[in-house]
Design an enzyme around this catalytic site. Structure first.
Site, mmCIF file in Angstrom:
data_model
loop_
_atom_site.group_PDB
_atom_site.id
_atom_site.type_symbol
_atom_site.label_atom_id
_atom_site.label_comp_id
_atom_site.label_asym_id
_atom_site.label_seq_id
_atom_site.Cartn_x
_atom_site.Cartn_y
_atom_site.Cartn_z
ATOM 1 N N ASN A 25 2.372 1.996 -3.559
ATOM 2 C CA ASN A 25 1.402 2.612 -4.471
ATOM 3 C C ASN A 25 1.068 4.041 -4.046
ATOM 4 O OD1 ASN A 25 1.318 0.580 -6.293
ATOM 5 N ND2 ASN A 25 -0.745 -0.133 -5.796
ATOM 6 N N LEU A 81 0.845 -1.201 0.000
ATOM 7 C CA LEU A 81 0.000 0.000 0.000
ATOM 8 C C LEU A 81 0.878 1.249 0.000
ATOM 9 C CD1 LEU A 81 -2.867 -0.829 2.548
ATOM 10 C CD2 LEU A 81 -2.903 -0.993 0.063
ATOM 11 N N THR A 82 1.988 1.189 0.722
ATOM 12 C CA THR A 82 2.884 2.350 0.812
ATOM 13 C C THR A 82 3.514 2.650 -0.544
ATOM 14 O OG1 THR A 82 3.376 1.647 3.061
ATOM 15 C CG2 THR A 82 4.809 3.324 2.120
ATOM 16 N N ALA A 111 3.587 14.927 -15.883
ATOM 17 C CA ALA A 111 2.276 15.536 -15.645
ATOM 18 C C ALA A 111 1.295 14.944 -16.654
ATOM 19 C CB ALA A 111 2.378 17.043 -15.819
ATOM 20 N N CYS A 157 -5.658 0.340 -9.378
ATOM 21 C CA CYS A 157 -5.100 0.209 -8.025
ATOM 22 C C CYS A 157 -4.775 1.493 -7.269
ATOM 23 C CB CYS A 157 -3.879 -0.678 -8.078
ATOM 24 S SG CYS A 157 -4.352 -2.371 -8.467
ATOM 25 N N PHE A 158 -4.219 2.506 -7.915
ATOM 26 C CA PHE A 158 -3.758 3.664 -7.129
ATOM 27 C C PHE A 158 -4.882 4.226 -6.253
ATOM 28 C CE2 PHE A 158 0.091 5.113 -9.907
ATOM 29 C CZ PHE A 158 0.839 4.092 -9.366
HETATM 30 N N1 LIG Z 1 -3.776 -4.996 -12.079
HETATM 31 C C1 LIG Z 1 -2.561 -4.782 -11.645
HETATM 32 O O1 LIG Z 1 -1.704 -4.282 -12.384
HETATM 33 C C2 LIG Z 1 -2.145 -5.129 -10.256
HETATM 34 C C3 LIG Z 1 -3.075 -5.625 -9.341
HETATM 35 N N2 LIG Z 1 -2.682 -5.945 -8.060
HETATM 36 C C4 LIG Z 1 -3.626 -6.535 -7.122
HETATM 37 O O2 LIG Z 1 -3.861 -7.904 -7.507
HETATM 38 C C5 LIG Z 1 -5.214 -8.287 -7.221
HETATM 39 C C6 LIG Z 1 -5.865 -8.817 -8.484
HETATM 40 O O3 LIG Z 1 -5.925 -7.763 -9.426
HETATM 41 P P1 LIG Z 1 -6.257 -8.036 -10.957
HETATM 42 O O4 LIG Z 1 -5.527 -9.259 -11.417
HETATM 43 O O5 LIG Z 1 -6.072 -6.770 -11.660
HETATM 44 O O6 LIG Z 1 -7.826 -8.398 -10.851
HETATM 45 P P2 LIG Z 1 -8.765 -9.033 -11.959
HETATM 46 O O7 LIG Z 1 -10.133 -8.559 -11.669
HETATM 47 O O8 LIG Z 1 -8.181 -8.835 -13.321
HETATM 48 O O9 LIG Z 1 -8.687 -10.615 -11.676
HETATM 49 C C7 LIG Z 1 -9.201 -11.224 -10.542
HETATM 50 C C8 LIG Z 1 -9.823 -12.566 -10.944
HETATM 51 O O10 LIG Z 1 -10.180 -13.302 -9.766
HETATM 52 C C9 LIG Z 1 -11.335 -14.077 -10.061
HETATM 53 N N3 LIG Z 1 -11.979 -14.497 -8.820
HETATM 54 C C10 LIG Z 1 -12.567 -13.723 -7.873
HETATM 55 N N4 LIG Z 1 -13.004 -14.490 -6.850
HETATM 56 C C11 LIG Z 1 -12.678 -15.772 -7.151
HETATM 57 C C12 LIG Z 1 -12.857 -17.023 -6.484
HETATM 58 N N5 LIG Z 1 -13.439 -17.084 -5.281
HETATM 59 N N6 LIG Z 1 -12.418 -18.142 -7.082
HETATM 60 C C13 LIG Z 1 -11.817 -18.080 -8.307
HETATM 61 N N7 LIG Z 1 -11.614 -16.926 -8.982
HETATM 62 C C14 LIG Z 1 -12.048 -15.793 -8.411
HETATM 63 C C15 LIG Z 1 -12.169 -13.131 -10.901
HETATM 64 O O11 LIG Z 1 -13.123 -13.857 -11.667
HETATM 65 C C16 LIG Z 1 -11.096 -12.445 -11.773
HETATM 66 O O12 LIG Z 1 -10.925 -13.089 -13.013
HETATM 67 C C17 LIG Z 1 -5.864 -7.044 -6.611
HETATM 68 O O13 LIG Z 1 -5.786 -7.145 -5.215
HETATM 69 C C18 LIG Z 1 -5.004 -5.908 -7.103
HETATM 70 O O14 LIG Z 1 -5.011 -4.820 -6.202
HETATM 71 C C19 LIG Z 1 -1.379 -5.826 -7.680
HETATM 72 C C20 LIG Z 1 -0.426 -5.362 -8.546
HETATM 73 C C21 LIG Z 1 -0.730 -4.988 -9.905
HETATM 74 O O1 LIG Z 2 -0.665 -2.234 -7.674
HETATM 75 C C1 LIG Z 2 -0.798 -2.034 -8.859
HETATM 76 O O2 LIG Z 2 -1.830 -2.256 -9.497
HETATM 77 C C2 LIG Z 2 0.307 -1.429 -9.664
HETATM 78 O O3 LIG Z 2 -0.022 -0.014 -9.795
HETATM 79 C C3 LIG Z 2 0.865 0.716 -10.616
HETATM 80 O O4 LIG Z 2 0.898 0.175 -11.932
HETATM 81 P P1 LIG Z 2 -0.198 0.546 -13.045
HETATM 82 O O5 LIG Z 2 -1.374 1.186 -12.411
HETATM 83 O O6 LIG Z 2 -0.405 -0.691 -13.835
HETATM 84 O O7 LIG Z 2 0.530 1.581 -14.017
HETATM 85 P P2 LIG Z 2 1.437 2.883 -13.745
HETATM 86 O O8 LIG Z 2 2.526 2.881 -14.731
HETATM 87 O O9 LIG Z 2 1.807 2.994 -12.339
HETATM 88 O O10 LIG Z 2 0.456 4.061 -14.147
HETATM 89 C C4 LIG Z 2 -0.674 4.396 -13.355
HETATM 90 C C5 LIG Z 2 -1.310 5.659 -13.876
HETATM 91 O O11 LIG Z 2 -0.471 6.789 -13.613
HETATM 92 C C6 LIG Z 2 -0.237 7.528 -14.792
HETATM 93 N N1 LIG Z 2 1.101 8.138 -14.720
HETATM 94 C C7 LIG Z 2 2.195 7.377 -14.469
HETATM 95 C C8 LIG Z 2 3.441 7.954 -14.369
HETATM 96 C C9 LIG Z 2 3.586 9.332 -14.521
HETATM 97 O O12 LIG Z 2 4.696 9.917 -14.442
HETATM 98 N N2 LIG Z 2 2.483 10.078 -14.773
HETATM 99 C C10 LIG Z 2 1.237 9.513 -14.872
HETATM 100 O O13 LIG Z 2 0.247 10.238 -15.087
HETATM 101 C C11 LIG Z 2 -0.380 6.498 -15.901
HETATM 102 O O14 LIG Z 2 -0.660 7.098 -17.128
HETATM 103 C C12 LIG Z 2 -1.531 5.669 -15.388
HETATM 104 O O15 LIG Z 2 -2.771 6.279 -15.674
HETATM 105 C C13 LIG Z 2 2.278 0.616 -10.033
HETATM 106 O O16 LIG Z 2 3.186 1.295 -10.900
HETATM 107 C C14 LIG Z 2 2.700 -0.843 -9.886
HETATM 108 O O17 LIG Z 2 3.974 -0.910 -9.262
HETATM 109 C C15 LIG Z 2 1.664 -1.575 -9.036
HETATM 110 O O18 LIG Z 2 1.987 -2.946 -8.930
#
Ligand SMILES: NC(=O)C1=CN([C@@H]2O[C@H](COP(=O)(O)OP(=O)(O)OC[C@H]3O[C@@H](n4cnc5c(N)ncnc54)[C@H](O)[C@@H]3O)[C@@H](O)[C@H]2O)C=CC1
Ligand SMILES: O=C(O)[C@H]1O[C@H](OP(=O)(O)OP(=O)(O)OC[C@H]2O[C@@H](n3ccc(=O)[nH]c3=O)[C@H](O)[C@@H]2O)[C@H](O)[C@@H](O)[C@@H]1O
EC number: 1.1.1.22
Length: 463
Positions: free
Chosen positions: A225, A222-223, A269, A277-278
């Site tokens: 992000n 969380l920190t 900017a 997530c953010f």
């Molecule tokens: N999207 C990203 O770039 C990042 C996401 N995270 C974290 O990772 C987690 C997952 O995020 P995403 O992959 O983006 O979510 P997502 O919504 O793309 O995928 C989650 C999947 O879990 C499935 N699901 C939910 N409950 C279930 C259950 N009981 N059994 C089986 N499948 C189930 C859903 O159908 C869905 O396909 C979140 O906590 C998010 O904050 C962390 C870092 C990066």
């Molecule tokens: O927890 C998560 O989901 C992830 O969230 C972000 O990743 P993500 O949201 O996929 O993409 P970023 O590259 O961080 O961009 C986020 C948003 O900020 C914007 N952004 C980014 C950088 C910047 O300088 N300015 C800016 O406006 C991007 O356009 C975008 O809309 C973090 O970068 C990942 O480390 C983290 O794992």
């Protein structure tokens, strides 16, 4: 313990790519990714890996290499849990939309369902890994469910947050800045940590694998992000001041970024940050701080979100003001709808909010995005519930070709920084537009001087 079988619950943006890379790098480990969503699993199993449900550069090649060998996608959740020694929970943890903590806290219902299912099925000791982003101390709740509803087997809970960013998921996973693993400080906890360290050590050097206690690991995610989002809100705050004072935010960012204590990354900017997530994670942090009575801490972080909302609203207001205070029935073209380039993900994209504001002003929005379908755009707008589905349907047009999207428009807005936008024939676009031809660059990716020499009225962010 040597890990030979892994299961991951959740085949989304994190579960899919993360497990694909583990499978590629660890051919001796069988990796099964399960999900309740049948269509999603069907898409992951599409014979043509170009059709997998998540677009990430390099991902389809990795899936093509590992799928069927030691990487499997399935809806048989219980079977996969039963067989695995290590179970990653990678399900969604969205902001709550009901009840206590509505609009702030993370909704942990999917996490709890996973814990209950694991407890029900497990007949041997298991390591359960929190891959989803979770509030600090969630491992306690998971442990309580597992220990009180399980079959008497031992569970070790690890926190292993994911730091990949969308659009660069594969390179982030292959070359991570660090891998963070939190676990219990008991001998059993340490054994579990070591088992997971050994999995990552197949391709990540050990000095980049950091081990901590569970609570530090949960809170570090969380920190991280919050700090990243804070940088964007900080530079965006400066962008508004730049517009008033004649300073140029790109020059300011460059000047401060050369200070090695500040660093040059993440200082672009923009029209405002989006992504799944953010906002969700900061709201969650604010909620946690408030729940401990730490109101100043909560207010401090909430300001990052307030600034981001302001930046999005400021962008749509500027379009309306510049177009002589009315956009009613005017064609405004959006280049980009995804929340950033190189992804088909639109969650919390600034484009959605800017479009919503402009539709309130009765503008007609035309959109071109190389990876986002019209159905997705409509679903995003309908989710806001600002007006009827039919009204949204009438307000949005999507095009397969950017030149058609721009033809006859009063203004163009760049909402996503797709590389291809820079290479367009801007003279041709200019010739096809109403005059004066306005261009609002929400990503500062175009060359202002060149566009002005063509005849555009160019407005970037922070200059
Ligand atoms: N999207 C990203 O770039 C990042 C996401 N995270 C974290 O990772 C987690 C997952 O995020 P995403 O992959 O983006 O979510 P997502 O919504 O793309 O995928 C989650 C999947 O879990 C499935 N699901 C939910 N409950 C279930 C259950 N009981 N059994 C089986 N499948 C189930 C859903 O159908 C869905 O396909 C979140 O906590 C998010 O904050 C962390 C870092 C990066
Ligand atoms: O927890 C998560 O989901 C992830 O969230 C972000 O990743 P993500 O949201 O996929 O993409 P970023 O590259 O961080 O961009 C986020 C948003 O900020 C914007 N952004 C980014 C950088 C910047 O300088 N300015 C800016 O406006 C991007 O356009 C975008 O809309 C973090 O970068 C990942 O480390 C983290 O794992």
């Amino acid at each position: 313990m040597e890990v030979t079988k892994i299961c991951c619950i959740g085949a989304g943006y994190v579960g899919g790519p993360t497990m694909a890379v583990i499978a590629q790098k660890c051919p001796h480990i069988q990796v099964t990714v399960v999900d309740l969503n049948e269509q999603r699993i069907k898409d992951w199993n599409d014979p043509d890996t170009n059709n997998i449900p998540i677009y990430e550069p390099g991902l389809s090649e990795i899936v093509a290499e590992a799928r069927g060998r030691n990487l499997f996608f399935s809806t048989e959740v219980e079977k996969a849990i039963d067989e695995a020694q290590v179970i990653f929970i990678s399900v969604n943890t969205p902001t709550k939309t009901y009840g206590k903590g509505k609009g702030m806290a993370a909704d942990l219902k999917y996490i709890e369902l996973c814990a209950r299912q694991i407890a029900k099925v497990a007949k041997e000791n298991k390591i359960v890994v929190e891959k989803s982003t979770l509030p600090v101390r969630t491992a306690e709740a998971i442990k309580s469910i597992l220990d009180n509803t399980g079959n008497g087997v031992q569970f070790q809970i690890l926190s292993n947050p994911e730091f990949l960013a969308e659009g660069t998921a594969v390179t982030d996973l292959l070359n991570p800045d660090r891998i963070l693993i939190g676990g219990d400080t008991t001998p059993e906890g340490e054994a579990a940590i070591n088992a997971l360290v050994d999995v990552y050590a197949n391709w990540v050097s050990k000095d980049k694998i950091l081990t901590t206690n569970v609570w530090s690991s949960e809170l570090s995610k969380l920190t991280a992000n919050a700090f990243l989002a804070q940088r964007i809100s900080s530079i965006n705050a400066m962008s508004e001041l730049c517009e008033k004072t004649g300073a140029d935010v790109s020059e300011v960012a460059r000047a401060i970024g050369m200070d090695s204590r500040i660093g040059s990354k993440f200082l672009k900017a923009s029209v405002g940050f989006g992504g799944s997530c953010f906002q969700k994670d900061i709201l969650n942090l604010v909620y946690i701080a408030k729940s401990y009575g730490l109101n100043e801490v909560a207010d401090y972080w909430e300001q990052v979100i307030i600034m981001n909302d302001h930046q999005k609203r400021r962008f749509s207001n500027k379009i309306v003001q510049t177009l002589y205070n009315t956009v009613a029935d005017k064609k405004i073209t959006f280049l980009g709808w995804a929340f950033k380039k190189d992804t088909n993900d639109t969650r919390e994209s600034a484009a959605i909010y800017v479009a919503d504001d402009l539709i309130n002003e009765q503008a007609k929005i035309s959109v071109y995005d190389p990876k986002v379908s019209r159905n997705k755009m409509l679903a995003d707008l309908n989710y806001l519930e600002s007006r009827s589905v039919e009204e949204n349907n009438n307000a949005i047009l999507a095009f397969d070709n950017p030149y058609d999207a721009c033809k006859g428009s009063h203004a163009i807005s760049i909402l996503t920084e797709w590389d291809e936008f820079v290479a367009y024939d801007w003279q041709k676009i200019y010739d096809s537009m109403h005059k004066p031809a306005f261009l609002f660059d929400g990503r500062n990716i175009l060359n202002a001087k060149e566009l002005e020499s063509i005849g555009f009225v160019y407005k970037g962010i922070g200059s």
